[in-house]
Design an enzyme around this catalytic site. Structure first.
Site, PDB file in Angstrom:
ATOM      1  N   HIS A  12     -37.190  49.488  35.031  1.00  0.00           N
ATOM      2  CA  HIS A  12     -37.738  48.475  33.776  1.00  0.00           C
ATOM      3  C   HIS A  12     -37.946  49.575  32.846  1.00  0.00           C
ATOM      4  O   HIS A  12     -38.936  49.318  31.929  1.00  0.00           O
ATOM      5  CB  HIS A  12     -38.995  47.910  34.289  1.00  0.00           C
ATOM      6  CG  HIS A  12     -40.094  48.871  34.767  1.00  0.00           C
ATOM      7  ND1 HIS A  12     -40.896  48.410  35.658  1.00  0.00           N
ATOM      8  CD2 HIS A  12     -40.502  49.969  34.446  1.00  0.00           C
ATOM      9  CE1 HIS A  12     -41.948  49.287  35.915  1.00  0.00           C
ATOM     10  NE2 HIS A  12     -41.550  50.426  35.069  1.00  0.00           N
ATOM     11  N   HIS A 193     -38.765  59.114  39.097  1.00  0.00           N
ATOM     12  CA  HIS A 193     -39.001  59.770  37.684  1.00  0.00           C
ATOM     13  C   HIS A 193     -40.617  60.067  37.744  1.00  0.00           C
ATOM     14  O   HIS A 193     -41.457  59.738  38.499  1.00  0.00           O
ATOM     15  CB  HIS A 193     -38.761  58.880  36.799  1.00  0.00           C
ATOM     16  CG  HIS A 193     -39.450  57.451  36.417  1.00  0.00           C
ATOM     17  ND1 HIS A 193     -39.457  56.587  37.489  1.00  0.00           N
ATOM     18  CD2 HIS A 193     -40.401  57.143  35.544  1.00  0.00           C
ATOM     19  CE1 HIS A 193     -40.149  55.637  37.052  1.00  0.00           C
ATOM     20  NE2 HIS A 193     -40.722  55.648  35.844  1.00  0.00           N
TER      21      HIS A 193
HETATM   22  C1  DHB Z   1     -40.106  55.098  31.479  1.00  0.00           C
HETATM   23  C2  DHB Z   1     -40.021  54.860  32.819  1.00  0.00           C
HETATM   24  C3  DHB Z   1     -41.150  53.761  33.057  1.00  0.00           C
HETATM   25  O1  DHB Z   1     -41.263  53.339  34.559  1.00  0.00           O
HETATM   26  C4  DHB Z   1     -41.858  53.334  32.437  1.00  0.00           C
HETATM   27  O2  DHB Z   1     -42.593  52.476  32.958  1.00  0.00           O
HETATM   28  C5  DHB Z   1     -42.009  53.878  31.031  1.00  0.00           C
HETATM   29  C6  DHB Z   1     -40.856  54.712  30.724  1.00  0.00           C
HETATM   30  C7  DHB Z   1     -39.219  56.165  30.813  1.00  0.00           C
HETATM   31  O3  DHB Z   1     -38.484  56.809  31.592  1.00  0.00           O
HETATM   32  O4  DHB Z   1     -39.034  56.203  29.709  1.00  0.00           O
HETATM   33 FE    FE Z   2     -42.757  52.252  34.741  1.00  0.00          FE
END
Ligand code: DHB
Ligand code: FE
Length: 282
Positions: A12, A193
């Protein structure tokens, strides 16, 4: 009775939404566009009457002062949240309050004490996946039931608990006799991430690919991981992946992965999707 025909796990990342909405012909982002675009014809083929979207709120509606472990929307529409620069420029998300209340009446007695939200603003955790799968639309084509999971403030629900919520959700959907007959379930977030702290930028391709294949036919390999293992392997925000397990729990034991996609990086994040065709139980 309703049938769950499709399950989708999908990132997302706001940048992903921007690419899919604003850059269909940009050679610089074509590799991302081409990774996610096939899901559009796949979802159209599913002819869905409603989708349940399992997502996490990013301090748009809830905050650390009041953060439910599990919450469900029970409204006929959900406004895009103000994420800092006004409300996102995407359509208002249509709801199906009747379907929401059926889920509530089934899932709470089976042991999952959902917080019921008759008013709820939804952020990119909901609207980015809708943008990816339905394209930039004047109106979203199907009503949505949003289910929010706390993946932010410790202690968060375990991977197994999320999968079990999905099992209860699946039972609820299969016993629904209202107007929605063909239902899809979407789990959003991930993949690996970390957006802050010493490990900002952490990506773990090996784990992500293991997750993408295990979720199809070995989900127990994913539900047995602890939250600490998710944080270590996938990063602090990669722990969002447990929401894909809610989706997987709602489906049958046997599913077919029609589409798998993976790309690093989008923003500073690994992005992926798995599109599962459900095999209804015999
Ligand atoms: C990003 C990833 C996310 O899960 C989120 O909620 C907001 C930003 C990103 O990688 O920029
Ligand atoms: Fe997120």
């Amino acid at each position: 009775m309703a049938e769950i025909v499709a399950g989708l796990g999908i990132s997302h990342i706001p940048t992903l939404g921007a690419i899919m909405r604003e850059r269909p012909n940009d050679p610089d982002t074509a590799i991302v566009y081409d990774t996610f675009e096939p899901v559009r014809s796949w979802i159209a083929e599913m002819e869905l009457d409603a989708v349940v979207v399992i997502y996490n709120d990013h301090a748009a509606e809830f905050s650390l002062e009041m953060l439910p472990t599990f919450a469900i929307g029970a409204a006929d529409s959900y406004r895009p949240a103000d994420e800092g620069y006004g409300r996102s420029a995407v359509p208002t998300v249509p709801g199906d309050a009747e379907l929401s209340w059926h889920i509530i009446d089934s899932v709470i007695p089976s042991g999952f004490d959902l917080v019921v939200c008759q008013s709820l603003d939804v952020d990119h955790g909901v609207t980015v996946p809708l943008t990816v799968v339905f394209g930039p639309a004047e109106d979203w084509p199907v009503p949505v039931v949003p289910i929010a999971v706390n993946v932010v403030q410790q202690p968060t629900p375990s991977a197994q608990r999320c999968f079990d919520l999905g099992v209860a959700l699946g039972d609820a959907l299969r016993s629904y006799s209202g107007s929605a007959k063909r239902i899809g379930v979407i789990g959003t977030g991930g993949m690996s991430h970390q957006l802050q702290g010493a490990r900002a930028g952490h990506i773990n391709e090996e784990f992500d690919r293991h997750f993408l294949s295990s979720i199809v036919d070995q989900p127990a390999d994913l539900t047995r991981l602890t939250n600490a293992e998710y944080l270590t392997l996938a990063g602090s925000e990669g722990a969002e992946l447990v929401m894909w397990l809610v989706m997987r729990g709602a489906l049958s034991e046997s599913v077919t992965a029609d589409i798998t996609g993976y790309h690093i990086p989008v923003s500073s994040t690994a992005a992926g999707l798995v599109a599962l065709r459900n095999q209804p139980a015999a």
